[in-house]
Design a protein around this motif. Sequence first.
Motif, PDB file in Angstrom:
ATOM      1  N   ALA A  40      -5.995  -1.358  -4.447  1.00  0.00           N
ATOM      2  CA  ALA A  40      -5.388  -0.977  -5.728  1.00  0.00           C
ATOM      3  C   ALA A  40      -4.226  -0.203  -5.448  1.00  0.00           C
ATOM      4  O   ALA A  40      -3.369  -0.342  -6.040  1.00  0.00           O
ATOM      5  N   ALA A  41      -4.204   0.704  -4.280  1.00  0.00           N
ATOM      6  CA  ALA A  41      -3.293   1.475  -3.952  1.00  0.00           C
ATOM      7  C   ALA A  41      -2.050   0.452  -3.319  1.00  0.00           C
ATOM      8  O   ALA A  41      -1.071   0.832  -3.686  1.00  0.00           O
ATOM      9  N   ASP A  42      -2.360  -0.347  -2.629  1.00  0.00           N
ATOM     10  CA  ASP A  42      -1.446  -1.538  -2.264  1.00  0.00           C
ATOM     11  C   ASP A  42      -0.652  -2.097  -3.347  1.00  0.00           C
ATOM     12  O   ASP A  42       0.603  -2.467  -3.189  1.00  0.00           O
ATOM     13  N   ASP A  43      -1.656  -2.349  -4.174  1.00  0.00           N
ATOM     14  CA  ASP A  43      -0.866  -3.342  -5.155  1.00  0.00           C
ATOM     15  C   ASP A  43       0.083  -2.358  -6.245  1.00  0.00           C
ATOM     16  O   ASP A  43       1.051  -2.579  -6.765  1.00  0.00           O
ATOM     17  N   THR A  44      -0.348  -1.153  -6.326  1.00  0.00           N
ATOM     18  CA  THR A  44       0.251  -0.061  -6.910  1.00  0.00           C
ATOM     19  C   THR A  44       1.977  -0.060  -6.525  1.00  0.00           C
ATOM     20  O   THR A  44       2.796   0.138  -6.909  1.00  0.00           O
ATOM     21  N   THR A  45       1.600   0.114  -5.135  1.00  0.00           N
ATOM     22  CA  THR A  45       2.977   0.295  -4.130  1.00  0.00           C
ATOM     23  C   THR A  45       3.872  -0.829  -4.493  1.00  0.00           C
ATOM     24  O   THR A  45       4.993  -0.734  -4.516  1.00  0.00           O
ATOM     25  N   THR A  46       3.368  -1.980  -4.265  1.00  0.00           N
ATOM     26  CA  THR A  46       4.074  -3.309  -4.460  1.00  0.00           C
ATOM     27  C   THR A  46       4.572  -3.435  -5.578  1.00  0.00           C
ATOM     28  O   THR A  46       5.773  -3.782  -6.112  1.00  0.00           O
ATOM     29  N   LEU A  47       3.896  -3.144  -7.047  1.00  0.00           N
ATOM     30  CA  LEU A  47       4.545  -3.264  -8.196  1.00  0.00           C
ATOM     31  C   LEU A  47       5.510  -2.125  -8.390  1.00  0.00           C
ATOM     32  O   LEU A  47       6.592  -2.282  -9.242  1.00  0.00           O
ATOM     33  N   GLY A  48       5.279  -0.756  -7.617  1.00  0.00           N
ATOM     34  CA  GLY A  48       6.285   0.173  -7.856  1.00  0.00           C
ATOM     35  C   GLY A  48       7.737  -0.444  -7.395  1.00  0.00           C
ATOM     36  O   GLY A  48       8.640  -0.055  -8.249  1.00  0.00           O
ATOM     37  N   ASN A  49       7.828  -0.848  -6.107  1.00  0.00           N
ATOM     38  CA  ASN A  49       9.076  -1.338  -5.376  1.00  0.00           C
ATOM     39  C   ASN A  49       9.672  -2.239  -6.458  1.00  0.00           C
ATOM     40  O   ASN A  49      10.863  -2.467  -6.550  1.00  0.00           O
ATOM     41  N   GLU A  50       8.926  -3.317  -6.955  1.00  0.00           N
ATOM     42  CA  GLU A  50       9.375  -4.318  -7.801  1.00  0.00           C
ATOM     43  C   GLU A  50       9.968  -3.863  -8.959  1.00  0.00           C
ATOM     44  O   GLU A  50      10.973  -4.288  -9.624  1.00  0.00           O
ATOM     45  N   THR A  51       9.256  -3.090  -9.459  1.00  0.00           N
ATOM     46  CA  THR A  51       9.745  -2.262 -10.859  1.00  0.00           C
ATOM     47  C   THR A  51      10.963  -1.443 -10.484  1.00  0.00           C
ATOM     48  O   THR A  51      11.901  -1.743 -11.867  1.00  0.00           O
TER      49      THR A  51
END
Length: 210
Positions: free
Chosen positions: A57-68
């Motif tokens: 979940a933390a890895d997905d959140t980081t990826t989403l944050g960078n894309e966002t």
Amino acid sequence: MSLDYTLAYHPLSGASGYASRRAKLLYTQANYLYGPDINVGGQQPWYPAGTLGLATAADDTTTLGNETIAWAELLTERMQKAVPKNLASGGFKTLSDYTKLYNGTLDDLIPDAPYPGILENMDSDFLFSSLRLCAEPWSLRRLKPGSDQVSFPVSDGDSRKISTLTTSELLAANRLFYVGYTSQAGLQPYRLPGLGRGLTHGGRWWDRSS
């Protein structure tokens, strides 16, 4: 079901390969869990838990944050051009005025997005229900006349502009829906770098005849 049924024995891997595969599955089974969601009210689907679940979940959140962040910067740049252009041509006075934002400004921001269909059907009950109910149906409920009441004040003038009826009249006609996020009031706000608050709470109301 026994774990043995999920492990196919292969002659080339032998007993050691079987044991290694079994150990990996047992580790995943013990550490990638699903627990109560992060929403205090428990209204969301279950959320990844356990050592592996939280790491994923933390890895997905980081990826989403960078894309966002990248998309937010591009959207901000486009909006800084689109809004003044719209205001110069008369501003936002009707619902259809908002479609001007996509005319040569936002329509190519996400080329594969369903903007044409949304813009064409944005005032239909079918589109409203599709967008609202597909997103998070568990937070939406119809207010019942006699047992429910409007949770926050909306002036009769504003209500009539939207629906031609007051909120009291909408409630009496069984046409008032409520989507609430008050169950998230106890959550700590999460901020993506460079962006604002990622979690909000409160409520919104609207009218849709069934």
